[in-house]
Design a protein around this motif. Structure first.
Motif, PDB file in Angstrom:
ATOM      1  N   THR B   7      55.885  55.512  33.311  1.00  0.00           N
ATOM      2  CA  THR B   7      56.883  54.471  33.143  1.00  0.00           C
ATOM      3  C   THR B   7      57.469  54.652  31.752  1.00  0.00           C
ATOM      4  O   THR B   7      57.079  55.566  31.032  1.00  0.00           O
ATOM      5  CB  THR B   7      56.253  53.076  33.342  1.00  0.00           C
ATOM      6  OG1 THR B   7      57.259  52.087  33.172  1.00  0.00           O
ATOM      7  CG2 THR B   7      55.141  52.814  32.346  1.00  0.00           C
ATOM      8  N   GLN B   8      58.440  53.804  31.406  1.00  0.00           N
ATOM      9  CA  GLN B   8      59.004  53.892  30.064  1.00  0.00           C
ATOM     10  C   GLN B   8      59.174  52.501  29.493  1.00  0.00           C
ATOM     11  O   GLN B   8      59.338  51.536  30.226  1.00  0.00           O
ATOM     12  CB  GLN B   8      60.365  54.612  30.096  1.00  0.00           C
ATOM     13  CG  GLN B   8      60.225  56.071  30.486  1.00  0.00           C
ATOM     14  CD  GLN B   8      61.388  56.918  30.021  1.00  0.00           C
ATOM     15  OE1 GLN B   8      62.442  56.425  29.678  1.00  0.00           O
ATOM     16  NE2 GLN B   8      61.181  58.225  30.017  1.00  0.00           N
ATOM     17  N   THR B   9      59.116  52.438  28.178  1.00  0.00           N
ATOM     18  CA  THR B   9      59.372  51.172  27.507  1.00  0.00           C
ATOM     19  C   THR B   9      60.366  51.442  26.383  1.00  0.00           C
ATOM     20  O   THR B   9      60.636  52.587  26.056  1.00  0.00           O
ATOM     21  CB  THR B   9      58.064  50.554  26.975  1.00  0.00           C
ATOM     22  OG1 THR B   9      58.341  49.253  26.484  1.00  0.00           O
ATOM     23  CG2 THR B   9      57.463  51.393  25.871  1.00  0.00           C
ATOM     24  N   GLY B  79      57.464  45.340  32.408  1.00  0.00           N
ATOM     25  CA  GLY B  79      58.023  46.511  33.069  1.00  0.00           C
ATOM     26  C   GLY B  79      57.002  47.517  33.558  1.00  0.00           C
ATOM     27  O   GLY B  79      57.332  48.442  34.277  1.00  0.00           O
ATOM     28  N   CYS B 106      59.814  51.646  36.756  1.00  0.00           N
ATOM     29  CA  CYS B 106      60.061  50.572  35.792  1.00  0.00           C
ATOM     30  C   CYS B 106      60.528  49.314  36.510  1.00  0.00           C
ATOM     31  O   CYS B 106      61.710  49.192  36.852  1.00  0.00           O
ATOM     32  CB  CYS B 106      61.137  50.967  34.789  1.00  0.00           C
ATOM     33  SG  CYS B 106      60.674  52.338  33.744  1.00  0.00           S
TER      34      CYS B 106
END
Lengths: 121, 508
Positions: B7-9, B79, B106
């Protein structure tokens, strides 16, 4: 023996009978640890089940299962750890069940309910 | 059983990859999340558990350990939910682990398994544009991500749909957003500068501000149209380019100001924070840094109404960003830079009651009160505001008149032309207002008469060296608007008129 302890012992017997009827095999009743006890330890297929029995008389305050507070749950979890360590079962699948028994005025059980996988963590 | 999902933040306005590692092993049922999660991430336990159960899958009764790597980065927000859920399903062998490769997940989960939108999807999408990775998001985020070209985004409604997609059973329709088309529609504002009656010289001042990117201060009694005029400045600024639009939209995305109806900012932002704002809300910050108003006004207008009413520390905080066009926020949780290239428009009354410059009304302020009022704005801040302009109260025939000068469209044509001249001249994208001293003398070329006039002005009005430089820059912009290479006497004389505060008009 005090009245409420007698009721508790009576409930545990009924619970064990009920579990056997459902196909569990009872491994231990009143498993003793230095800091408390587990009412029933049973085997359900692959699962090792720690059972907490709660018995209440009709007309008491609330349901039997309401008496399982967060503190009680934490205690049961540490008791379960003690059990698993004592019998060296680190990879055992296990869960916690609760049996709630309502006893009528004539001293006979009115309702027996099994709550499978009542809590975790 | 071990499984991994990606995932990404967002840190600042940059996307950072986070790997969600899940280990499911037998033993006492347990669920722990490690890797510096905040309260929202910790609560993912309950959301993921319910979402998995309510989507018809099994939540494993086992010891579940979740690691969010890199472990030293503080994780905030919801997320991570979808990635955690997918990794748990993979670890408990309900989906194939291979399906999670090259996919970025996400979205937030609700208890029934619905995927909810998250903030900051645009920076994530922009970072993935052109890559081989697929981005799985909530359909509520679909249009926001679709703004990015060459991105493989998959909008999904709920967890079961996500699982069907991972298994290859469905292929959801990816929405297309045409940025060109969106931006072509820009410039059609519901407001126009010709809505404001009279005040032609103020409109001229705004035109110069827009053309040379000069910060501007409007001074005048209450009810003369300062706010109306400031609001209309965005209608005469050059139209947003695609790149500028994306940059500004990224900031708005991080704060969560976008939705599916408005996935891209097509107009320059106009931000008018109330004067009770805190310094952190204005410039950005917080334990987990968030952009402030000045970054939301990136490529647009920041309007500070009632300038002297702002707290002093708040005003001082914007000094550095005005110079640099960006703000670096340093906190214990990390340090990040936000863009903050805004045009500052400030408005104030000339005195506490507001009427000292009004010929009809009587001003009740004591000289000391006025001095105190004006001194709330520090010299260094005033230094960064090139144009000061008085907004007088209207006479009756002006209120009555129906001719209100040019429309925004006509002015914008001149402004865009002047900006083109500056781009050609400086070659580094800077505007007249941002000229360094060295280049002022190189490019702001005065003819003999103009030099003479400026000399007189400096001597007679007692102008400072700072004011001298500012006048040169403003004259440059005025000459650019007239499309003239050399600065002549009329350009300079107009420029001197925009330094009201240097001339101390009403502090006699």
């Amino acid at each position: 023996m005090a009245e409420h302890l007698k009721l508790g012992r009576f409930g545990e017997d009924i619970a064990a009978e009920h579990l056997t009827r459902l196909g569990y095999s009872i491994l231990k009743k009143d498993f003793e640890a230095p800091f408390g006890q587990i009412d029933v330890v049973a085997q359900d297929g692959d699962w090792l089940v720690f059972v907490e029995v709660k018995t209440r008389r009709v007309g008491g305050i609330g349901l039997p299962e309401d008496a399982i507070t967060a503190k009680k749950r934490r205690k049961l979890i540490s008791l379960a750890y003690y059990y698993l360590t004592k019998y060296k079962l680190p990879e055992q699948k296990c869960r916690f069940d609760v049996i709630s028994i309502l006893v009528g005025e004539d001293g006979m059980p009115i309702e027996i309910r099994l709550i499978k996988d009542a809590f975790g963590e | 059983m071990l499984a991994r999902a990606k995932t990404q933040t967002v840190v600042g306005i940059q996307a950072v990859e986070v790997s969600v590692e899940v280990d499911v092993s037998f033993g006492l049922p347990n669920f722990t999340i490690v890797g510096l999660p905040d309260a929202v991430v910790k609560e993912a336990k309950e959301r993921v558990k319910s979402a998995i159960k309510n989507s018809g899958f099994d939540f494993p009764r086992a010891r579940i350990t979740i690691n969010l790597a890199p472990a030293n980065l503080k994780k905030a927000g919801a997320g991570f939910d979808l990635a955690i859920a997918a990794a748990i399903l993979a670890a408990s062998e309900q989906i194939d682990r291979v399906t999670l490769e090259n996919r970025i997940l996400c979205a937030e989960l609700s208890l029934d398994g619905t995927l909810r939108r998250i903030d900051g999807i645009l920076p994530i999408a922009a970072g993935l544009g052109g890559s081989q990775s697929q981005l799985l998001i909530s359909s509520e985020n679909a249009n926001e991500a679709a703004v990015v070209e060459d991105l493989w985004a998959v909008p999904l409604k709920n967890l079961s749909e996500a699982v069907s997609f991972l298994k290859g059973e469905i292929s959801p329709v990816v929405p297309k957003v045409n940025i060109k088309k969106l931006l072509d529609g820009s410039g059609n504002h519901s407001i126009d500068i010709s809505d404001v009656k009279g005040q032609l010289h103020v409109k001229r001042g705004l035109e110069i501000a827009a053309a040379g990117n000069h910060n501007i201060l409007l001074i005048g009694p209450p009810g003369t149209g300062k706010t109306m005029l400031a609001r209309r400045l965005i209608t005469i600024l050059p139209r947003l380019t695609g790149e500028e639009a994306l940059e500004t939209t990224k900031v708005h995305s991080v704060v969560g100001l976008l939705n599916n109806q408005q996935p891209l900012l097509t107009e320059r932002p106009f931000r008018a924070p109330h004067h009770t704002i805190s310094d952190v809300a204005l410039v950005g910050g917080g334990t987990h840094p968030r952009p402030g108003e000045i970054s939301l006004a990136h490529n647009g207008v920041l309007f500070l109404d009632e300038l002297p009413e702002f707290k002093r520390n708040v005003l001082e905080a914007i000094r550095q960003p005005i110079e640099e066009g960006r703000i670096v926020v340093s906190r214990a949780a990390g340090c990040c830079a936000y863009p903050a290239a805004f045009l500052l428009v400030a408005a104030m009354n000339p005195c506490p009651c507001g009427y000292i410059t009004d010929p009809k009304k009587h001003c009740q302020c004591m000289p000391l009160q006025i001095q105190r009022y004006l001194s709330k704005i520090s010299g260094p801040l005033l230094d960064r505001i090139d144009i000061h302009i008085e907004v007088p109260s209207l006479k009756y025939n002006e209120i009555e008149s129906t001719s209100n000068g040019e429309t925004s469209g006509a002015i914008r044509m001149r402004v865009e032309a002047a900006r083109r001249i500056q781009r050609r001249r400086y070659k580094d994208g800077k505007s007249n207002a941002q000229l360094e001293t060295r280049r002022i003398y190189k490019f702001c070329f005065l003819d003999a008469d103009a030099k003479e006039l400026l000399k007189h002005a400096v001597i007679e009005l007692g102008l400072s060296a700072r004011a001298y430089d500012k006048i040169l820059k403003i004259s440059r912009t005025i000459a650019d608007l007239a499309n003239e290479e050399e600065i002549s006497v009329q350009h300079v004389s107009e420029a001197i008129g925009y330094r009201t505060l240097d001339r101390n008009l009403w502090m006699r």
